[in-house]
Design a protein around this motif. Structure first.
Motif, short mmCIF file in Angstrom:
data_model
loop_
_atom_site.label_atom_id
_atom_site.label_comp_id
_atom_site.label_asym_id
_atom_site.label_seq_id
_atom_site.Cartn_x
_atom_site.Cartn_y
_atom_site.Cartn_z
N ILE A 87 -5.56 2.15 -5.85
CA ILE A 87 -4.28 2.52 -6.01
C ILE A 87 -4.76 4.04 -5.73
CG2 ILE A 87 -1.66 3.28 -5.71
CD1 ILE A 87 -2.84 0.89 -4.49
N GLU A 88 -4.61 4.69 -5.00
CA GLU A 88 -4.39 6.46 -5.28
C GLU A 88 -2.59 6.83 -4.97
OE1 GLU A 88 -6.73 8.30 -6.11
OE2 GLU A 88 -7.74 6.86 -6.56
N HIS A 89 -2.25 7.29 -5.94
CA HIS A 89 -0.94 7.90 -5.62
C HIS A 89 -0.82 9.00 -5.32
CE1 HIS A 89 1.57 5.23 -5.97
NE2 HIS A 89 0.99 3.88 -7.12
N MET A 104 -9.63 -5.64 13.62
CA MET A 104 -9.17 -6.50 12.72
C MET A 104 -9.22 -5.92 11.46
SD MET A 104 -9.49 -10.14 13.67
CE MET A 104 -9.11 -10.46 12.01
N SER A 105 -7.98 -7.22 10.95
CA SER A 105 -8.16 -6.49 9.80
C SER A 105 -8.36 -6.80 8.58
CB SER A 105 -6.34 -7.01 9.18
OG SER A 105 -6.80 -9.13 9.10
N GLU A 106 -8.68 -5.70 8.11
CA GLU A 106 -9.92 -5.77 6.96
C GLU A 106 -8.96 -6.05 5.64
OE1 GLU A 106 -12.62 -3.97 6.32
OE2 GLU A 106 -12.52 -4.38 7.92
N ALA A 107 -9.39 -7.07 4.62
CA ALA A 107 -9.08 -7.89 3.80
C ALA A 107 -9.43 -7.01 2.69
CB ALA A 107 -9.03 -9.51 3.64
N THR A 108 -10.42 -5.87 2.25
CA THR A 108 -10.70 -5.33 1.28
C THR A 108 -9.58 -5.01 0.48
OG1 THR A 108 -11.07 -3.63 2.33
CG2 THR A 108 -13.05 -4.64 1.63
N ALA A 109 -9.90 -5.25 -1.14
CA ALA A 109 -9.25 -4.58 -1.98
C ALA A 109 -9.58 -2.88 -2.50
CB ALA A 109 -9.03 -5.16 -3.32
N HIS A 110 -8.31 -1.95 -2.23
CA HIS A 110 -8.68 -1.30 -3.28
C HIS A 110 -8.15 -0.77 -4.45
CE1 HIS A 110 -10.25 0.87 0.43
NE2 HIS A 110 -9.98 0.37 0.73
#
Ligand code: HEM
Ligand SMILES: [Cu+2]
Lengths: 215, 648
Positions: free
Chosen positions: A9-11, A1-7
């Motif tokens: 951004i690591e570039h 299932m998809s995760e809707a968590t926000a991360h």
């Protein structure tokens, strides 16, 4: 299932198919194109350099105007700036940011001296008493030499000026803390551009200046 | 469908933008702002396509005016000068504002999908290219409204027609508009090409080796190389011309020692590669369509690509066949004649490969296939006449006659435009998510095919009996009337066909009654057809691992070991770049600067402006620099999506 968590951004530079960074491929493609720009300008100059509307009756020797000592000096300065540039690239690859800053500074100064020489040369040529070389004439006679000369060397000078601005950008970044080892690829691209502009001058100098003393 | 349940990152998603000085519009912008700041290659592609279709209508109207003027002898629908303006604007529009951007639309939309990428290498640069194209198109057409009106110098702008002293109208600004707009359009093409080259070389999905690349992507690569190597010649030539017109240099000024002949060389050093820039994308499209509708793999994949590369390479060595009658001398003329004949060989190879692909196949005659077949046959006729005038003595007869007009319209309409229309009928379902009406499509094809041939075939004959090209009118008694009238009727039929086609393309995005396309309506072969239609913003939920050349086909019909696999989604999901205002600001700055520069010598329109031309130019230049500085400072930004795995 998809995760809707926000991360956050690591570039990280994405991996590429060839392993060569995108920016480098871009720069090489641009330089390939730039070769054609200068190729067109240099051939225009070669075609036109002996042509004047009054040829035959009143042949004009451009050597009376050229100041080969000055141009040799500025050529040397531009070549020397390439050394600084190479050292800057090598320093940032080694992670030595202080050294990178100093080498960038050296490149900028030498590039600046070259530009100053060119500005001096242009103003001197346009106003040389009795030998005025303008965009459309030499010693007051219609001539194409000035057209091709100024457009060719002027385009090269514009390239140097853009390079200097770019380097100044990095110099400022080195003080504001935006420059880090991970920017090595950007500085390297800057270096590619700078070396290319130097190489073009290595062609322009003999073709536009030295050749007038040989043929 | 599983794809429907994709969750987007929550609105709280924070992008780590290093500076907050210029926050980039995030993923939640909608409506007009979304389109103005988009960096999505698919939206850029659509905008390219839509604008180019508009210019196709505009250029078409100009063509119909030309044809009406030639209806009969000594007509006066257009004055002499208006006629010259019309063919200049028609040619320039069709080449730079129609065929090239239509190709760019497909490059943008389709190429990243074909190589399994989520976007191009430099998305913001791609947007800048789009807005530069806009600015160029507007600049060119603004010329109608100012001193002298549109340029009347031909799409080739031969010197000394462009010399200010020979202008028909005092202070004619048409050529200035022409010069500046072509420069801006050149920037647009160069930026796009650098981007495509980097993308194709560097952003291929794992397993997508160069020899597995779809042919269309290969042609994108070759055309991009042609653009970056050919455009510099015209850029420099235009810069020289600008200096001649503005600062009195003598590059093309024969009174002061310059040589108009040099302009021709510089123009055609660009100009001949340019005709391959126009035709190779269409050849790529046709190479995708024919295998699909013949239900066979492409015959001679390697050979098609190799001959494409050879055509591109040799394209740089034949330019002087446009100058056979200028007196270049026997050696140069013969060399260019032989090289021109040789270039027909790789072209012929491609044709045989397409025929070989159809041979023994189960051919379906859907609209894309009809246009592809139209392409092959019509392009062949254009190729034959091309070989005819590669022979110097024959060309001495053809030069500047209607025969040449017939030649290049067979390659440009019958070739390039038919190929691009084939591409629309083929790929629009992927872009809009809807199938188009087959009956209407076939009607468009019939009208265009008949109209085109009725218009241009008689021109061969007209040229042979001596009707000159680029000439406002003809006298009675040459016997030109009948065939000109037939050609004019054909032109209107062709125009109606094209107009219906454009209506059909545009309406397929809005007409809800059309059937949904599904993933792969044509049972096609390349991986863009494994995606949902229309394509999701992130393209591939999981990056595919490519196992073979016709991956979509192998997924459906091939052995298990040839099925594509999927890369696992990393902890960070799909990285999506943020929108950006900078490309728009930069292009706007460029446009304003050019407008300022264009008016630097005119006082006539002073009351139109609140500032002097120099002030406008400086304001534009500052905006341009501001755009670039913001660009450098705004940082990469971006957000992450976690699409659900699909059964791709
Ligand atoms: C078999 C390949 C081809 C050959 C041998 C060929 C040869 C030629 C020659 C010799 C001319 C000069 C005729 C004259 O002005 O006297 C010419 C004109 C032209 N060709 Fe082709 N050609 C070929 C394919 C193409 C293609 C593929 C295109 C474009 C898609 C094209 C576009 C043009 C255009 C636009 C002109 C007229 C240029 C002008 O004067 O404005 N040709 N061609
Ligand atoms: Cu040609």
């Amino acid at each position: 299932m998809s995760e809707a968590t926000a991360h956050s951004i690591e570039h990280h530079e994405p991996e590429t198919s060839t392993g060569i960074p995108n920016k480098k491929v871009l720069m090489w493609a641009f330089l390939g194109s730039d070769c054609m720009f200068f190729g067109t300008l240099i051939s225009t100059h070669l075609i036109y350099r002996k042509i004047s509307a009054t040829v035959g009756s009143n042949y004009l020797d451009i050597r009376d105007l050229f100041d080969i000592e000055l141009t040799s000096f500025s050529t040397f300065v531009l070549l020397a700036s390439s050394l600084f540039m190479a050292l800057a690239v090598s320093a940032i690859h080694k992670g030595n940011l202080t050294s990178t800053r100093w080498m960038l500074f050296g490149t900028i100064i030498f590039g600046g001296i070259f530009l100053a020489c060119q500005v001096y040369e242009f103003t001197h040529f346009v106003h040389a008493p009795g030998n005025e070389l303008t965009l459309s004439s030499y010693r007051g006679d219609p001539h194409v030499f000035g057209s091709t000369f100024y457009l060719l060397t002027g385009t090269h000078g514009t390239h140097v000026a853009i390079g200097v601005l770019w380097l100044v950008g990095w110099l400022i970044y080195s003080f504001t803390g935006r420059m880090s080892v991970s920017d090595a690829i950007d500085v390297e691209c800057c270096g590619l551009y700078w070396h290319f502009v130097d190489i073009v001058w290595i062609i322009i100098f003999p073709v536009v200046y030295l050749m007038e003393y040989a043929f | 469908m599983a794809t429907e349940s994709i969750d987007y990152a929550s609105p709280e998603t924070k992008s780590k933008v290093e500076t907050k000085v210029f926050p980039r519009p995030g993923q939640h912008v909608t409506g007009i702002v979304d389109w103005l700041t988009t960096i999505d290659h698919k939206k850029i592609g659509l905008l390219y396509g839509l604008t180019a279709l508009f210019f196709l209508l505009l250029g078409g109207i100009e063509a119909l005016l030309i044809r009406s003027q030639l209806w009969s002898h000594n007509m006066e629908i257009l004055t002499n000068r208006q006629y010259n303006q019309m063919f200049t604007m028609h040619g320039t529009t069709m080449v730079f504002l129609v065929i090239m951007p239509l190709s760019a639309a497909f490059f943008n939309f389709i190429m990243p999908l074909q190589i399994g990428a989520r976007d191009v290498a430099f998305p913001r640069m791609n947007t800048l290219s789009l807005w530069c194209f806009f600015a160029g198109g507007i600049t060119l057409n603004l010329s109608w409204f100012f001193t002298g009106g549109a340029p009347a110098i031909g799409w080739f702008g031969y010197a000394p027609l462009t010399d200010t002293r020979f202008a028909e109208v005092m202070g004619d600004m048409g050529p200035d508009f022409w010069v500046f707009s072509l420069q801006i359009l050149g920037i647009a093409s160069l930026l796009a090409s650098f981007n495509f080259i980097t993308t194709i070389i560097n952003m291929r999905a794992p397993g997508m080796t160069m020899m597995r690349l779809p042919v269309f992507t290969w042609m994108t690569l070759i055309v991009s190389f042609l653009i970056i190597l050919a455009f510099p010649a015209i850029t420099i030539a235009l810069a020289e011309l600008m200096f001649d017109r503005t600062y009195g240099t003598n590059f093309f000024d024969f009174l002061e020692g310059g040589k108009p002949h040099l302009w021709q060389h510089l123009f055609w050093i660009f100009g001949h590669p340019e005709v391959y820039i126009l035709i190779l994308p269409a050849m790529g499209i046709v190479s995708e369509i024919i295998p699909v509708f013949s239900r066979k793999p492409l015959f001679g994949y390697g050979l098609i690509i190799f001959s494409g590369a050879i055509i591109g390479f040799m394209g740089f060595a034949v330019w002087s066949h446009h100058m056979f009658t200028t007196g270049m001398g026997v050696v140069a003329t013969s060399a260019f004649s032989i090289l021109t004949m040789l270039i027909a060989i790789p072209t012929g190879i491609k044709i045989f490969n397409w025929i070989g692909t159809m041979w023994g196949g189960r051919i379906r005659f859907d609209t894309p296939m009809l246009f592809a077949l139209g392409f092959i046959t019509m392009f062949m006729i254009g190729g034959f006449t091309g070989i005819m005038h590669s022979s110097v003595p024959i060309d001495a007869q053809h030069q500047d006659s209607y025969f040449v007009v017939a030649h290049f319209h067979y390659v440009l309409i019958g070739g390039a435009l038919f190929g691009l229309f084939a591409g629309f009928y083929f790929w629009l379902p992927k872009m809009s998510g809807r199938l188009m009406n087959e009956k209407l499509g076939k009607l468009v094809f019939t009208l265009m095919f008949i109209g085109f041939n009725v218009t241009f075939f008689p021109m061969h004959y007209l040229g042979m009996i001596g009707q000159p090209r680029r000439t406002h009118s003809y006298n009675e008694g040459h016997g030109f009337e009948a065939w000109n009238q037939i050609a004019t009727i054909g032109a209107f039929v062709l125009g109606i066909g094209i107009a219906i086609g454009i209506y059909q393309f545009v309406s397929s995005f809005f007409n809800k009654k059309l059937k949904p396309a599904g993933k792969n309506p044509w049972d096609a072969r390349t991986i863009e057809w494994t995606l949902s239609s229309p394509v999701k913003e992130y393209n591939f939920a999981r990056t595919p691992i490519i196992k073979s050349r016709d991956q979509a086909w192998e997924n459906n019909y091939g052995p298990k070991e040839k099925h594509a696999q999927q890369e696992a989604l990393g902890d960070h999901g799909v990285h999506m770049p943020d929108h950006s205002w900078c490309p728009l600001v930069t292009a706007l700055g460029l446009f304003v600067m050019v407008i300022g520069l264009l008016f630097r010598q005119t006082i006539e329109f002073a009351e139109l402006f609140i500032a002097t031309p120099y002030e406008i130019a400086i304001a534009g230049g500052s905006l341009f620099v501001l755009g670039i500085v913001m660009w450098a400072l705004e940082g990469p930004g971006g957000y992450h999506l976690f699409p659900k795995e699909t059964e791709e």
